[in-house]
Scaffold this active site. Structure first.
Site, PDB file in Angstrom:
ATOM      1  N   ASN A  11      -3.715   8.895  -4.548  1.00 37.90           N
ATOM      2  CA  ASN A  11      -3.157   7.614  -4.975  1.00 37.90           C
ATOM      3  C   ASN A  11      -4.567   6.927  -5.415  1.00 37.90           C
ATOM      4  O   ASN A  11      -5.008   6.355  -4.377  1.00 37.90           O
ATOM      5  CB  ASN A  11      -2.547   6.997  -3.946  1.00 37.90           C
ATOM      6  CG  ASN A  11      -1.759   5.473  -4.542  1.00 37.90           C
ATOM      7  OD1 ASN A  11      -2.179   4.971  -5.251  1.00 37.90           O
ATOM      8  ND2 ASN A  11      -1.128   5.113  -3.489  1.00 37.90           N
ATOM      9  N   ARG A  92      -0.131   9.710  -7.928  1.00 35.37           N
ATOM     10  CA  ARG A  92       0.585   8.400  -8.287  1.00 35.37           C
ATOM     11  C   ARG A  92       0.217   7.697  -9.449  1.00 35.37           C
ATOM     12  O   ARG A  92      -1.018   7.161  -9.484  1.00 35.37           O
ATOM     13  CB  ARG A  92       0.547   7.648  -7.018  1.00 35.37           C
ATOM     14  CG  ARG A  92       1.506   6.386  -7.382  1.00 35.37           C
ATOM     15  CD  ARG A  92       1.275   5.345  -5.785  1.00 35.37           C
ATOM     16  NE  ARG A  92       2.160   4.385  -6.253  1.00 35.37           N
ATOM     17  CZ  ARG A  92       1.882   3.017  -6.061  1.00 35.37           C
ATOM     18  NH1 ARG A  92       0.536   2.999  -5.382  1.00 35.37           N
ATOM     19  NH2 ARG A  92       2.713   1.981  -6.038  1.00 35.37           N
ATOM     20  N   HIS A 181       7.636   0.596  -7.713  1.00 36.28           N
ATOM     21  CA  HIS A 181       7.819   1.214  -6.529  1.00 36.28           C
ATOM     22  C   HIS A 181       9.020   2.207  -6.409  1.00 36.28           C
ATOM     23  O   HIS A 181       9.787   2.513  -5.547  1.00 36.28           O
ATOM     24  CB  HIS A 181       8.260  -0.044  -5.502  1.00 36.28           C
ATOM     25  CG  HIS A 181       7.332  -0.974  -5.253  1.00 36.28           C
ATOM     26  ND1 HIS A 181       7.450  -2.203  -5.155  1.00 36.28           N
ATOM     27  CD2 HIS A 181       6.013  -0.805  -4.984  1.00 36.28           C
ATOM     28  CE1 HIS A 181       6.325  -2.875  -4.708  1.00 36.28           C
ATOM     29  NE2 HIS A 181       5.267  -2.094  -4.690  1.00 36.28           N
ATOM     30  N   ARG A 241       0.928 -11.915  -4.905  1.00 36.56           N
ATOM     31  CA  ARG A 241       1.346 -12.373  -6.421  1.00 36.56           C
ATOM     32  C   ARG A 241       2.838 -13.159  -6.070  1.00 36.56           C
ATOM     33  O   ARG A 241       3.612 -13.370  -5.214  1.00 36.56           O
ATOM     34  CB  ARG A 241       2.046 -10.958  -6.831  1.00 36.56           C
ATOM     35  CG  ARG A 241       0.888  -9.918  -7.201  1.00 36.56           C
ATOM     36  CD  ARG A 241       1.620  -8.659  -7.695  1.00 36.56           C
ATOM     37  NE  ARG A 241       1.242  -7.551  -6.669  1.00 36.56           N
ATOM     38  CZ  ARG A 241       1.741  -6.535  -6.747  1.00 36.56           C
ATOM     39  NH1 ARG A 241       2.718  -5.969  -7.496  1.00 36.56           N
ATOM     40  NH2 ARG A 241       0.970  -5.525  -5.864  1.00 36.56           N
ATOM     41  N   GLU A 384       6.045   7.696   0.394  1.00 36.09           N
ATOM     42  CA  GLU A 384       5.842   7.792  -1.151  1.00 36.09           C
ATOM     43  C   GLU A 384       5.076   9.415  -1.315  1.00 36.09           C
ATOM     44  O   GLU A 384       5.300   9.926  -2.148  1.00 36.09           O
ATOM     45  CB  GLU A 384       4.999   6.725  -1.677  1.00 36.09           C
ATOM     46  CG  GLU A 384       5.963   5.270  -1.874  1.00 36.09           C
ATOM     47  CD  GLU A 384       5.270   4.082  -2.182  1.00 36.09           C
ATOM     48  OE1 GLU A 384       4.640   3.660  -1.065  1.00 36.09           O
ATOM     49  OE2 GLU A 384       5.156   3.510  -3.340  1.00 36.09           O
TER      50      GLU A 384
END
Ligand code: AMP
Length: 398
Positions: A11, A92, A181, A241, A384
């Site tokens: 990732n 990823r 996601h 964010r 994940e």
């Protein structure tokens, strides 16, 4: 069996690379590591194997150098990658754009398309591309598979994926709601459906609440709505964010504050959310300061809860009712206070958490609502890397 051979999951982010070596079928983790602060001062790395963590510093300037370091960590501390019968490398990739709706074997052509998508995800995709390039050099004989954060949402219903802007412009510039996601939402929703067997189509709302936060409405395993859009900026309040703002804010900031487009981008992506409201992006610090009656932290917590309530109510309506609410991610899995606050505002919809179940320490998938609750509330730790490894193995074997 392909799923019994280890897969290396990579990732690669803008300033860090995380990796995990694991067996897809059993989920057994053989090694786990991170290279942080790439190209910055004070780079740190860690490599965990056999219950021991080997930490150190590094001066890697770019992702290619970070990949070299990962190879060195394996050579020094094991397992020995060259004698492990590795099946494949799974990567990823945040944005698959309109082109990638499934995990995809990486070829030169695929890589070229991924480079082309960098305009859609300038903060994320270039790093993933650099990681793939470096890993393909190091592991030239292995299949490499890209698993996209957007793929689960590729077939969002047209009404959910369409912005009300001129159609021709949207098509020309590939503007739609993509959602992110996806690997996590898909994984935790699947675990919840396996945990609670229900006849007929299951109506689920998943909240992935970590540094990035998003919600999804899922009907019988397929997504029908999600809170993130063209970019991972829309929707819930996140660590740095803003989530939803009035789109008019951009031009207002331009006119009134003299900020250019890149500055607004930085403001909304890196200086907003919890950080903008409370000065810190770590939810644990927000909780700590809220416990000390700090006004800004209390407001930040309340805005987070308010936004979650807003989305849950909307998704309830879109799903035509609700069977399961699932919390995951660093905050969703670890903050009983947040889960209790969300449930408290939704008691009118039959959503309740049992206080003992909610606060019990556990890291397995579990139900935290009372037995007689019409809507099951669950905590499901996301994984994940495992989901990426399994999708990689399935494709590598085909
Ligand atoms: P993630 O991106 O999934 O690793 O989640 C990171 C977020 O989870 C950060 O805001 C952390 O503060 C938050 N987090 C981690 N552990 C806890 C905890 N025990 N209680 C509350 N928040 C936590």
């Amino acid at each position: 069996m392909s799923g019994e051979r280890p897969v290396l999951v990579i990732n690669a982010g803008s300033s860090s690379v995380k990796y995990r070596l694991l067996v897809p079928d059993s989920g057994e983790v053989l090694a786990d590591g991170t290279i942080e602060r790439i190209g910055e001062h004070g780079g740190e790395l860690s490599h965990e194997v056999g219950g021991e963590t080997h930490a150190g510093d590094h001066g890697a300037e770019d992702i290619g150098a970070a990949l070299e370091l990962i190879t060195e960590q394996f050579a020094t501390y094991g397992p020995d990658l060259d004698h492990l019968d590795l099946l494949a490398v799974g990567h990823r990739v945040v944005h698959g754009g309109p082109d990638f709706a499934q995990p995809t074997k990486i070829t030169d052509e695929v890589l070229a398309t991924l480079r082309d998508l960098s305009g859609l995800a300038p903060l994320h995709n270039p790093a993933a591309v650099a990681g793939i390039e470096a890993a393909r050099q190091r592991f030239a004989d292995l299949p490499h598979v890209a698993v996209f954060d957007t793929a689960f949402f590729a077939d969002l219903p047209e009404v959910a994926r369409t912005y009300a802007i001129p159609r021709e412009l949207a098509e020309r510039h590939r503007i739609r709601r993509y959602g992110f996601h996806g690997t996590s939402h898909d994984y935790v929703a699947g675990v919840a459906r396996a945990l609670i067997k229900t006849d007929g189509p299951v109506r689920q709302i998943t909240f992935h609440l970590g540094n990035g936060c998003s919600a999804a409405a899922i009907l019988d395993g397929r997504p029908v709505e999600t809170s993130m859009g063209l970019t991972p900026l829309q929707g819930l309040v996140m660590g740095t964010r803003s989530g939803d703002v009035d789109p008019g804010l951009h031009s207002y900031l331009y006119r009134e504050a003299g900020l250019g487009p890149d500055e607004v981008d930085t403001l909304l992506n890196k200086e907003s959310g919890l950080k903008g409201l409370a000065g810190v992006n770590d939810f644990r610090e927000v909780l700590q300061r809220r416990a000390e009656d700090d006004h800004d932290a209390t407001l930040a917590f309340d805005v987070v809860v308010h936004r979650l309530t807003h989305y849950l109510g909307a998704y309830w309506a879109i799903l035509g009712g609700l069977d399961q609410v699932i919390f995951t991610g660093g905050i969703g899995e670890n903050s009983p206070d947040l889960r209790a606050a969300v449930a408290a505002g939704l008691a009118g919809l039959g959503i309740h958490v049992n206080p003992e179940r909610n606060t019990a320490a556990a890291d397995r998938p579990r139900v935290i609502s009372p037995d007689d609750s019409g809507v099951a509330v669950l905590v499901v730790p996301t994984d994940e890397e495992l989901a990426i490894a399994r999708q990689t193995a399935a494709l590598a074997a085909s």
